[in-house]
Design a protein around this motif. Structure first.
Motif, short mmCIF file in Angstrom:
data_model
loop_
_atom_site.label_atom_id
_atom_site.label_comp_id
_atom_site.label_asym_id
_atom_site.label_seq_id
_atom_site.Cartn_x
_atom_site.Cartn_y
_atom_site.Cartn_z
N ALA A 58 0.71 -1.11 -0.08
CA ALA A 58 -0.20 0.18 -0.05
C ALA A 58 0.64 1.15 -0.13
CB ALA A 58 -0.95 0.11 1.24
N GLY A 59 2.04 1.28 -0.65
CA GLY A 59 2.95 2.25 -0.55
C GLY A 59 2.92 3.25 -1.96
N GLY A 62 -0.89 6.23 -6.05
CA GLY A 62 -2.19 6.40 -6.50
C GLY A 62 -2.56 7.60 -7.43
N LEU A 68 -5.81 7.62 -9.62
CA LEU A 68 -7.11 7.54 -8.73
C LEU A 68 -7.20 9.30 -8.21
CD1 LEU A 68 -9.64 6.31 -7.63
CD2 LEU A 68 -8.37 5.80 -5.44
N PRO A 88 8.73 5.91 -4.15
CA PRO A 88 8.74 4.57 -3.59
C PRO A 88 9.33 3.68 -4.69
CG PRO A 88 6.57 5.63 -3.31
CD PRO A 88 7.18 6.52 -4.08
N ASP A 89 10.21 2.70 -4.33
CA ASP A 89 10.99 1.82 -5.04
C ASP A 89 9.94 0.60 -5.74
OD1 ASP A 89 10.51 0.38 -2.64
OD2 ASP A 89 12.83 -0.28 -2.52
N GLY A 90 8.75 0.93 -5.84
CA GLY A 90 8.06 -0.18 -6.45
C GLY A 90 7.61 -1.33 -5.61
#
Ligand code: UTP
Length: 475
Positions: free
Chosen positions: A110-111, A114, A117, A215-217
């Motif tokens: 959940a990092g 988004g 959206l 974030p690294d995926g």
């Protein structure tokens, strides 16, 4: 407070790597900002960054696939002969036993940002259920509570966040009282980040004292599980298998005994659920066999010819689409970490807000740089063995990705209502439907009422008669 020598040697190092602009605003920074920026720079792996710049930022997009590959094979949603019927029964028994023993934990990634959206805050806090407007996090929490009750077991939940949403996520869980779960069984941990690059290979600054990072995926979970202490916590509690899913899919079947059981019976380390693609070019990864290993090939990497290829019965040759639902052995995560393996990085060309060389803020209208990320499915071919279970999309996969249209919340809600309707109908309950076949009512089944069709059948007497236009919440 950084001393002069530190700064001098760092400036020299940065110049050697053509990243000296990171200190361009040094004279304007206060001591705290300087210390912070210095720490960020010291954390950079400049040698690795050079490699990424050459291959992923400035280099050609990833090379076309060199290997021969063929479509992967899967288990079907229902057994198709007596041998499989026996195997599925054995798998369900084994899966149930492992869940009851607390050997299976939930892992949500959940990092993500988004961006599509466009929701303010962690995606897990997005309200999605058709009647009660429950958030994604709440739906998962209630499901975990129901599974835990069914198997009279502790079902720990590990949630990966990123620096972008970690504190907000923790605050949401605290404010919502962990949605009724025991906080001791909810472990929220952060993934790593990687610097963002301009097309010229320069690392972008988000501010005068801040390196632009992202974030690294979802593949970053392999490393983050080890670094955060989550893996050690799992070991302490005897967890051997992770039921992995993405935060945007409220239909996901967590702790699926059949899936866990088939995975363990076949001695796999990472396994996957798949859907039958709804067309040759559906934007999901394709499960293939490359050198005998299950591998996900992205839709953009599959040639039109292969994407369109058909089997004699008319179905697509490459028909298994990846939906990012896995079982992963904790021992495998440990092995990847001890071998110092990191998953390969991929480039994503994005619009990246930053400051320019004058310190002016830039909100680009066009893509201006590259973010790097790793994907969890790149772990699959590293496993000795991996199985695929194909599932019915309408039962288990309805991701909320976009604000409107395809994969939007509206579509997800419709699918949640439709699934509730089919569960009720298969139990013999009459559900009013419109002329176009869609339910003429709004339905929501809480996980506490039913986790699957069989639960609905067992509680059929508790379902009130449903009239056209009704709103029915079952809990
Ligand atoms: P997506 O690929 O849908 O990305 O992530 P996203 O960041 O959520 O959304 P967009 O692309 O910006 O619109 C699939 C899953 O992987 C998680 C997301 O939270 C989501 O559950 N993810 C993604 C991470 O946990 N970390 C990441 O670095 C990227």
């Amino acid at each position: 407070m950084p001393d002069r020598q530190d700064v001098h040697s760092l400036r020299k190092l940065l110049t050697e790597h053509r990243q000296e602009h990171l200190l361009a605003f040094w004279p304007q920074l206060n001591p705290d900002q300087r210390a912070d920026l210095l720490a960020q720079i010291q954390e950079l792996d400049l040698a690795a960054a050079n490699e990424w710049i050459a291959t992923l930022v400035k280099g050609q997009p990833e090379a076309p696939l060199q290997h021969d590959f063929e479509p992967a094979k899967s288990y079907s949603p229902l057994p198709v002969n007596d041998d499989l019927r026996r195997k599925y029964r054995e798998a369900i028994n084994l899966g149930e036993s492992l869940i009851s023993q607390g050997k299976v934990a939930a892992l949500t990634v959940a990092g993500g940002q988004g961006t599509r959206l466009g929701f303010d805050g962690p995606k897990g806090n997005f309200p999605v259920s058709p009647i009660k407007n429950k958030t994604l996090f709440r739906i998962f929490a209630e499901t975990i509570a129901a599974v835990s009750e069914r198997y009279r077991a502790v079902c720990p939940w590990y949630i990966m966040t990123s620096p972008l949403n970690h504190q907000q996520t923790v605050d949401i869980f605290k404010t919502d009282n962990y949605c009724g779960l025991n906080p001791r069984n909810v472990f929220i941990f952060q993934q790593g980040t990687l610097p963002n690059f301009g097309f010229d290979g320069r690392i972008l600054l988000a501010d005068k004292d801040q390196i632009a990072r992202s974030p690294d995926g979802h593949g970053g979970c392999i490393r983050a599980l080890a670094r955060s202490g989550a893996l050690a916590d799992m070991k302490k509690h005897g967890v051997e298998y992770l039921s992995y899913w993405q935060v945007d899919n409220p239909l996901v079947r967590l702790f699926d005994p059949l899936f866990v059981g088939l995975h363990v019976l076949d001695g796999a380390q990472v396994s996957s659920k798949a859907v039958i693609k709804n067309g040759p070019k559906e934007k999901v990864g394709n499960f293939c066999l490359v050198d005998g290993k299950v591998t996900v090939i992205e839709y953009s990497d599959l040639s039109d010819e292969l994407a369109e290829k058909r089997q004699p019965d008319g179905s697509l040759a490459f028909q298994l689409g990846s939906i990012a639902i896995h079982i992963i052995n904790t021992g495998f995560v440990e092995r990847l970490n001890t071998k110092g393996h990191s998953l390969p990085l991929h480039r994503a060309v994005k619009k990246i807000p930053h400051i320019d060389s004058e310190g002016n803020r830039v909100e680009p209208k066009q893509p201006n740089g590259v973010k790097l990320e790793s994907f969890i499915f790149d772990a699959i071919p590293l496993a000795d063995r991996s199985i695929i279970l194909d599932i019915d999309r309408s039962e288990q996969f309805a991701p909320v990705k976009n604000a409107m249209g395809e994969d939007s919340a509206e579509v997800t809600r419709r699918m949640m209502i439709e699934r509730a309707a089919t569960w009720l109908e298969s139990a013999g309950v009459k559900v009013p439907r419109k002329a176009d076949g869609s339910p003429d009512c709004v339905l929501e089944i809480a996980p506490s009422f039913a986790l699957d069709r069989a639960d609905v059948a067992a509680k059929k007497d508790k379902v009130p008669p449903i009239k056209p236009g009704d709103t029915v919440y079952l809990a």
